[in-house]
Motif scaffolding. Structure first.
Motif, PDB file in Angstrom:
ATOM      1  N   GLN A 139      -3.341   6.353   7.837  1.00 39.52           N
ATOM      2  CA  GLN A 139      -1.998   6.925   7.837  1.00 39.52           C
ATOM      3  C   GLN A 139      -1.403   6.894   9.241  1.00 39.52           C
ATOM      4  OE1 GLN A 139       0.007   8.876   5.249  1.00 39.52           O
ATOM      5  NE2 GLN A 139      -1.040   7.219   4.201  1.00 39.52           N
ATOM      6  N   MET A 146       4.534   0.928  12.383  1.00 40.83           N
ATOM      7  CA  MET A 146       5.957   0.809  12.059  1.00 40.83           C
ATOM      8  C   MET A 146       6.832   1.097  13.266  1.00 40.83           C
ATOM      9  SD  MET A 146       5.802   2.624   8.375  1.00 40.83           S
ATOM     10  CE  MET A 146       7.534   2.617   8.003  1.00 40.83           C
ATOM     11  N   PHE A 148       6.656   3.998  15.128  1.00 40.86           N
ATOM     12  CA  PHE A 148       6.768   5.416  15.471  1.00 40.86           C
ATOM     13  C   PHE A 148       5.973   5.692  16.738  1.00 40.86           C
ATOM     14  CE2 PHE A 148       7.556   6.104  10.818  1.00 40.86           C
ATOM     15  CZ  PHE A 148       8.789   6.701  10.950  1.00 40.86           C
ATOM     16  N   MET A 161       1.874  16.260   5.695  1.00 38.23           N
ATOM     17  CA  MET A 161       0.779  16.212   4.725  1.00 38.23           C
ATOM     18  C   MET A 161      -0.286  17.256   5.049  1.00 38.23           C
ATOM     19  SD  MET A 161       1.240  14.512   2.183  1.00 38.23           S
ATOM     20  CE  MET A 161      -0.336  14.738   1.379  1.00 38.23           C
ATOM     21  N   VAL A 237       3.263  17.415  -3.939  1.00 36.97           N
ATOM     22  CA  VAL A 237       3.673  16.012  -3.974  1.00 36.97           C
ATOM     23  C   VAL A 237       3.306  15.418  -5.328  1.00 36.97           C
ATOM     24  CG1 VAL A 237       3.283  13.752  -2.973  1.00 36.97           C
ATOM     25  CG2 VAL A 237       3.371  15.766  -1.496  1.00 36.97           C
ATOM     26  N   PRO A 238       4.281  14.840  -6.056  1.00 38.16           N
ATOM     27  CA  PRO A 238       3.974  14.278  -7.374  1.00 38.16           C
ATOM     28  C   PRO A 238       2.913  13.191  -7.272  1.00 38.16           C
ATOM     29  CG  PRO A 238       6.340  14.340  -7.008  1.00 38.16           C
ATOM     30  CD  PRO A 238       5.698  14.703  -5.715  1.00 38.16           C
ATOM     31  N   GLY A 239       1.939  13.245  -8.147  1.00 35.17           N
ATOM     32  CA  GLY A 239       0.929  12.193  -8.212  1.00 35.17           C
ATOM     33  C   GLY A 239      -0.144  12.266  -7.158  1.00 35.17           C
ATOM     34  N   TYR A 240      -0.007  13.227  -6.227  1.00 37.91           N
ATOM     35  CA  TYR A 240      -1.008  13.313  -5.159  1.00 37.91           C
ATOM     36  C   TYR A 240      -2.042  14.381  -5.495  1.00 37.91           C
ATOM     37  CZ  TYR A 240      -3.051  13.712  -0.518  1.00 37.91           C
ATOM     38  OH  TYR A 240      -3.917  13.742   0.534  1.00 37.91           O
TER      39      TYR A 240
ATOM     40  N   GLU B  89      -1.489   2.700   2.617  1.00 39.13           N
ATOM     41  CA  GLU B  89      -1.017   3.677   3.600  1.00 39.13           C
ATOM     42  C   GLU B  89       0.460   4.003   3.453  1.00 39.13           C
ATOM     43  OE1 GLU B  89      -3.265   5.217   4.791  1.00 39.13           O
ATOM     44  OE2 GLU B  89      -4.950   3.849   5.033  1.00 39.13           O
ATOM     45  N   LEU B  90       0.924   4.116   2.212  1.00 34.94           N
ATOM     46  CA  LEU B  90       2.250   4.690   2.012  1.00 34.94           C
ATOM     47  C   LEU B  90       2.137   6.160   2.366  1.00 34.94           C
ATOM     48  CD1 LEU B  90       3.293   3.016  -1.347  1.00 34.94           C
ATOM     49  CD2 LEU B  90       3.890   2.344   0.976  1.00 34.94           C
ATOM     50  N   PHE B  91       3.257   6.785   2.726  1.00 34.17           N
ATOM     51  CA  PHE B  91       3.205   8.206   3.073  1.00 34.17           C
ATOM     52  C   PHE B  91       3.368   9.019   1.795  1.00 34.17           C
ATOM     53  CE2 PHE B  91       5.204   6.263   7.023  1.00 34.17           C
ATOM     54  CZ  PHE B  91       3.964   5.997   7.576  1.00 34.17           C
ATOM     55  N   PRO B  92       2.309   9.735   1.374  1.00 33.71           N
ATOM     56  CA  PRO B  92       2.280  10.321   0.027  1.00 33.71           C
ATOM     57  C   PRO B  92       3.342  11.393  -0.217  1.00 33.71           C
ATOM     58  CG  PRO B  92       0.394  11.033   1.325  1.00 33.71           C
ATOM     59  CD  PRO B  92       1.063   9.958   2.108  1.00 33.71           C
ATOM     60  N   HIS B  93       3.835  12.028   0.867  1.00 31.81           N
ATOM     61  CA  HIS B  93       4.779  13.124   0.661  1.00 31.81           C
ATOM     62  C   HIS B  93       6.220  12.644   0.624  1.00 31.81           C
ATOM     63  CE1 HIS B  93       4.378  12.329   4.878  1.00 31.81           C
ATOM     64  NE2 HIS B  93       5.459  13.033   5.152  1.00 31.81           N
ATOM     65  N   MET B  94       6.436  11.328   0.766  1.00 32.65           N
ATOM     66  CA  MET B  94       7.807  10.813   0.713  1.00 32.65           C
ATOM     67  C   MET B  94       7.956   9.939  -0.526  1.00 32.65           C
ATOM     68  SD  MET B  94       8.342   9.497   4.570  1.00 32.65           S
ATOM     69  CE  MET B  94       7.684  10.435   5.936  1.00 32.65           C
ATOM     70  N   ASN B  99       9.869   6.195   1.939  1.00 33.30           N
ATOM     71  CA  ASN B  99       8.925   5.380   2.695  1.00 33.30           C
ATOM     72  C   ASN B  99       9.611   4.169   3.327  1.00 33.30           C
ATOM     73  OD1 ASN B  99       5.762   5.716   2.710  1.00 33.30           O
ATOM     74  ND2 ASN B  99       6.520   6.733   0.876  1.00 33.30           N
ATOM     75  N   ILE B 102      12.464   5.727   6.244  1.00 32.76           N
ATOM     76  CA  ILE B 102      12.158   6.653   7.340  1.00 32.76           C
ATOM     77  C   ILE B 102      12.109   5.954   8.698  1.00 32.76           C
ATOM     78  CG2 ILE B 102       9.657   6.577   6.789  1.00 32.76           C
ATOM     79  CD1 ILE B 102      11.199   9.715   8.106  1.00 32.76           C
ATOM     80  N   ALA B 103      11.400   4.819   8.771  1.00 27.74           N
ATOM     81  CA  ALA B 103      11.296   4.153  10.071  1.00 27.74           C
ATOM     82  C   ALA B 103      12.596   3.439  10.443  1.00 27.74           C
ATOM     83  CB  ALA B 103      10.130   3.168  10.066  1.00 27.74           C
ATOM     84  N   PHE B 135       7.063   8.864  -6.407  1.00 25.41           N
ATOM     85  CA  PHE B 135       6.203   9.058  -5.248  1.00 25.41           C
ATOM     86  C   PHE B 135       5.031   8.093  -5.310  1.00 25.41           C
ATOM     87  CE2 PHE B 135       7.702  12.771  -2.856  1.00 25.41           C
ATOM     88  CZ  PHE B 135       8.734  13.163  -3.690  1.00 25.41           C
ATOM     89  N   GLY B 137       1.884   8.332  -5.235  1.00 24.91           N
ATOM     90  CA  GLY B 137       0.797   8.689  -6.131  1.00 24.91           C
ATOM     91  C   GLY B 137       1.075   8.366  -7.590  1.00 24.91           C
ATOM     92  N   GLU B 138       2.334   8.075  -7.913  1.00 27.32           N
ATOM     93  CA  GLU B 138       2.684   7.790  -9.304  1.00 27.32           C
ATOM     94  C   GLU B 138       2.677   6.292  -9.616  1.00 27.32           C
ATOM     95  OE1 GLU B 138       5.664  11.331 -10.481  1.00 27.32           O
ATOM     96  OE2 GLU B 138       6.401  10.109  -8.819  1.00 27.32           O
TER      97      GLU B 138
END
Lengths: 245, 244, 221
Positions: A139, A146, A148, A161, A237-240, B89-94, B99, B102-103, B135, B137-138
């Motif tokens: 992560q 990217m 950052f 997270m 978070v959905p799906g997490y 490595e997608l950001f799970p909370h976005m 995703n 953001i950048a 998201f 995770g889906e």
């Protein structure tokens, strides 16, 4: 067991003054909530900061974080409270020292809030560190890849997270802070424990006095639990699935 | 001029040397596949290209900018180099679109609308426009990796790095990701790809690099590599991997 | 101020402080041994007791865990004499309170420990002809205890720190002894600093030990 029950005691007048015991209890509840909430704010802010420092790629920052956590974690809360109340003022510059000792308003409240806040910040820091380190290493890499910067990586990727992951342990810390606020009686803050002892002394009604304080602590802790559970639900978070990678 | 110029880099973890004097170039528009047994250092090598892994000796020059130079603004360089990871490595909370934007907004400073438009366009391109507000995770693994490619493309990269992009995927999802990569290669994107997918290499690679024990053992054109690899280790590797 | 500190009062005060420390340690050890024993029983009651027993154990554990320790100390201190009819010393009251209180916390640890042992182990015990209690005693509990040893010890460090709360009922523990010494010699600042250092040394030392133990257990597993 011969005990003289008196459920009206709450409405009785206290021996000195025209207040009722109920007024005492309500104001004590106010102090308990005020100390807990102030301390919680301090603990969350500093805990997040120190916990983050402990994951930084810099030996000195990590060392500062470690000293912070070990220091606050290995001395009993009550002893820390006495250090803040009796010892620290002695080491302040002369003017400030005199002001703290003689004129500072609500001295007990501020001392208790700071002490409890710092004590809990060490525990929050430990949770936040563990939360950050439980995230997959990729992560951080993906975020850096990217473009950052490291602070941006923490701000947008790692901390959002990590905080979600540590909400359950933070919930118990929030409840702990309410329970731990009871030590403030020892420096004379008129919170629930202090008042229940006072009420026992004046009214002799042990059971009723302790029951009122105990119930109010429990209600506070339960409310804290509900608030945190609500936050946990809102930020889910959905799906997490926590713990799965 | 080469887009990526890896010049004699060596890297150690403490006493252990993971890369030994590796050199190669990737020209503009070229697709280079890096293969080799696990632990051969290929993932480490590709992460040196955008400075995600520090190295102790040598240099990597990307589009004329030195990665080793302490004065180089690494975030700025990385923003122009797209990277796709093994575990997406997608950001799970976005959300998916989050995703992708953001950048663009926080690093490139694009406006929210512009970033969103670009994001949706790229999602459409990888066939996932309908999933924009879901998201990570889906989504399935293959879908997540396609999103990850779109996320990298959203930054308008001058070249792309792929670090084993299909090795964490279930077999039936590998092709949907490879198809996107083949498309990209055909459009002339400069690509460096660490992978075991020799079919992909045969189809679009210009050159193949074979690594073993931290060294570049073979660096040849696709035709030469699949025709008659010179080193014994590469021959062994190929015979193992092409058996099926 | 720093120049005015006079730590020479510590030496003559040591015997008295030592007594206080001994009581703190005694309280810790008694509450640990008693707490782990009762806690294990509570955990077993919750896992494999009948519905009534399990409900009682659950209620007990949750109640204890939701009340501040200070309140529990006060409850026991004031209520036990009401039942027994005779006043009880602060020290004795503290021993009972801490054992009862810590049992709730240890029981949660033991419960997690018991559940960390696979069901297959119990079945293997049954297959060898063991009774429930035999398989618990011989097969499950030793493993649960071993798995949870670091956590049990960490809880004990917290327990040791918490013993300072007997201050509320005037029991003479390490903190109280130091405070009294500080008052007697008119050097409270020095004594508070000294006692903080003693607590830190003991707790930090123990926590290092736990870390070391954790690493060793991780290797053996």
């Amino acid at each position: 067991m011969n005990y003289h029950w008196n459920w009206h005691v709450y409405l009785d007048q206290v021996s000195a003054g025209d207040e009722r015991y109920l007024d005492w209890i309500i104001s004590a509840l106010g102090w308990t909530i005020a100390v807990s909430m102030s301390a919680w704010l301090i603990a969350l802010t500093l805990g997040a900061l120190i916990g983050t420092l402990r994951t930084a790629p810099n030996r000195w920052l990590v060392a500062i974080g470690n000293v912070w956590v070990e220091g606050f974690r290995n001395v009993p809360l009550l002893v820390q409270l006495f250090l803040w109340f009796f010892v620290v003022p002695e080491f302040l510059p002369a003017e400030l020292s005199r002001w703290v000792k003689q004129d500072m308003p609500a001295k007990e409240f501020f001392t208790a809030a700071i002490c409890l806040g710092l004590f809990t910040s060490a525990r929050v820091a430990e949770q936040v560190r563990a939360g950050i380190q439980s995230l997959p290493r990729g992560q951080k890499m993906a975020s850096l890849a990217m473009g950052f910067t490291l602070p941006q990586t923490y701000r947008y990727v790692l901390l959002p997270m990590a905080f979600r992951i540590v909400i359950p342990p933070l919930t118990s810390e929030f409840m702990n802070i309410i329970k731990n606020s009871s030590v403030a009686f020892a420096i004379g803050l008129m919170e629930l424990t202090f008042i229940s002892r006072q009420m026992i002394e004046e009214s002799g009604q042990v059971f009723e006095s302790l029951l009122a304080a105990t119930l109010l602590y429990t209600i506070c802790a339960f409310s804290a639990n509900r608030v945190m559970t609500y936050i946990e639900k809102r930020t889910r978070v959905p799906g997490y699935i926590a713990g799965a990678k | 001029m080469s887009m990526i110029d890896i010049r004699n880099i060596s890297k150690w973890y403490g006493q252990f040397q993971v890369l030994t004097d590796c050199s190669t170039q990737v020209k503009q528009g070229e697709v280079v596949v890096v293969c080799g047994p696990s632990g051969s250092g290929k993932s480490t090598l590709i992460k040196c290209v955008n400075g995600l892994e520090p190295f102790q000796k040598g240099d990597v020059v990307v589009n004329g900018i030195s990665v080793a130079d302490a004065k180089t603004d690494l975030p700025k360089l990385r923003a122009r180099v797209g990277m796709v990871f093994q575990h997406f490595e997608l950001f799970p909370h976005m959300s998916i679109i989050g995703n992708l934007t953001i950048a663009q907004t926080k690093v490139l400073g694009r406006g929210a609308d512009e970033a969103r438009e670009r994001g949706i366009k790229l999602l459409d391109r990888v066939g996932l426009k309908a999933h924009a507000s879901k998201f990570p995770g889906e989504l399935s693994g293959g879908q997540q990796q396609r999103v990850a490619i779109a996320r990298a493309l959203a930054m308008d990269p001058i070249c792309m790095l792929f670090d084993e992009p299909t090795s964490a995927l279930d077999p039936e999802m590998i092709n949907e990701v490879l198809d996107v990569m083949v498309e990209l290669a055909k459009e002339g994107m400069t690509m460096m790809v660490v992978t075991h997918e020799m079919g992909f290499a045969r189809k679009v690679a210009h050159r193949v690099i074979f690594m073993d024990a931290g060294q570049i053992v073979e660096d040849a054109t696709k035709e030469a590599f699949f025709g008659q690899p010179r080193s014994e280790r590469a021959q062994q590797f190929l015979s193992k991997i092409l058996q099926h | 101020m720093l120049g005015q500190l006079d730590f020479s009062v510590i030496a003559p005060g040591l015997p008295f402080i030592w007594e206080g420390l001994l009581f703190s340690l005694k309280l810790t050890v008694v509450a640990m041994v008693g707490g782990i024993f009762l806690g294990t029983l509570l955990a077993l009651a919750r896992i494999s007791g009948g519905p009534a027993l399990a409900a009682f154990a659950t209620a007990y554990v949750n109640t204890m865990r939701s009340i501040p320790l200070l309140m529990v100390i006060l409850w026991f201190f004031f209520l036990i004499p009401l039942f027994t009819g005779a006043p009880m010393g602060a020290e004795k009251s503290a021993l009972i309170t801490f054992t009862a209180f810590e049992a709730a916390y240890y029981s949660e640890i033991m419960r997690a420990g018991i559940q960390s042992v696979s069901k297959g182990q119990v079945n293997a015990g049954y297959a060898l002809g063991m009774t429930y209690w035999q398989s618990m005693k011989i097969v499950v509990l030793p493993q649960a205890f071993r798995n949870m040893l670091p956590v049990l010890l960490t809880q004990t460090i917290i327990l040791f720190q918490d013993t300072s709360l007997v201050y509320a009922i005037g029991a003479k523990d390490l903190l109280k002894a130091a405070e009294i010494t500080g008052k007697n010699y008119n050097r409270p600042i020095e004594m508070y600093l000294f006692v903080a250092l003693v607590y830190f040394a003991i707790c930090f030392g123990l926590s290092m030990l736990v870390k070391h133990l954790q690493k060793r257990i991780a290797i053996v597993r």
